[in-house]
Scaffold this motif. Structure first.
Motif: not given
Length: 152
Positions: A43-44, A121, A98, A94
């Motif tokens: 995600v990041h 996710l 997460v 996010g």
């Protein structure tokens, strides 16, 4: 020492150290750490790449490398402030995805089931998406008041 005599905590710790229990537990935790960190990476990292692209747009050509450091020269504060607020909101969104995905993977470890990071996710995103009958948007759009009773 017989088995009926009390054991002090330091004796217990020394006995565990003798058999290498702390070192083996660190190795076991490190083995699981990579898979637990994957949702955050998935995600990041794209969010960081998009934020750097947004910074170049927000900087408007006033970014320069001075003494081997990135510097913003002559920019107004409004675009940078807007960029920072949007980036913080996206990073928070996010994290909302997460963290539960990481918990799902860790819970899978506890019950000896393998949970893929992508599946964790997806499950988190599906759970965050509200059903249409209970969402505030559907109630606002229809003009009906909030229903009483249990939530979906």
């Amino acid at each position: 020492m017989t088995s009926l005599e009390p054991v002090t905590s330091m004796e217990h710790v020394e006995r565990l150290r003798q058999y290498g229990v702390p070192f083996r537990s660190y190795l076991d935790a490190g083995r699981h750490l990579v898979r637990l960190a994957l949702p955050g990476v998935l995600v990041h990292v794209p969010l960081a790449a998009l934020s750097l692209l947004a910074l170049t747009v927000a900087a408007g050509g006033s970014a320069a490398v001075v003494n081997q450091r990135f510097q913003l020269i002559g920019t107004s504060d409004a675009p940078i402030l807007i960029w920072t607020v949007v980036l913080a909101a996206v990073a928070l969104a996010g994290e909302i995805v997460v963290f539960p995905a990481t918990v799902i993977i860790a819970a899978g470890h506890l019950v000896d089931r393998h949970v893929a990071p992508i599946e964790a996710l997806r499950a988190t995103v599906r759970r965050l998406r509200p059903c249409s009958s209970c969402s505030w948007w559907a109630r606002w759009r229809s003009g009906r008041p909030r229903p009483r009773g249990p939530a979906c």
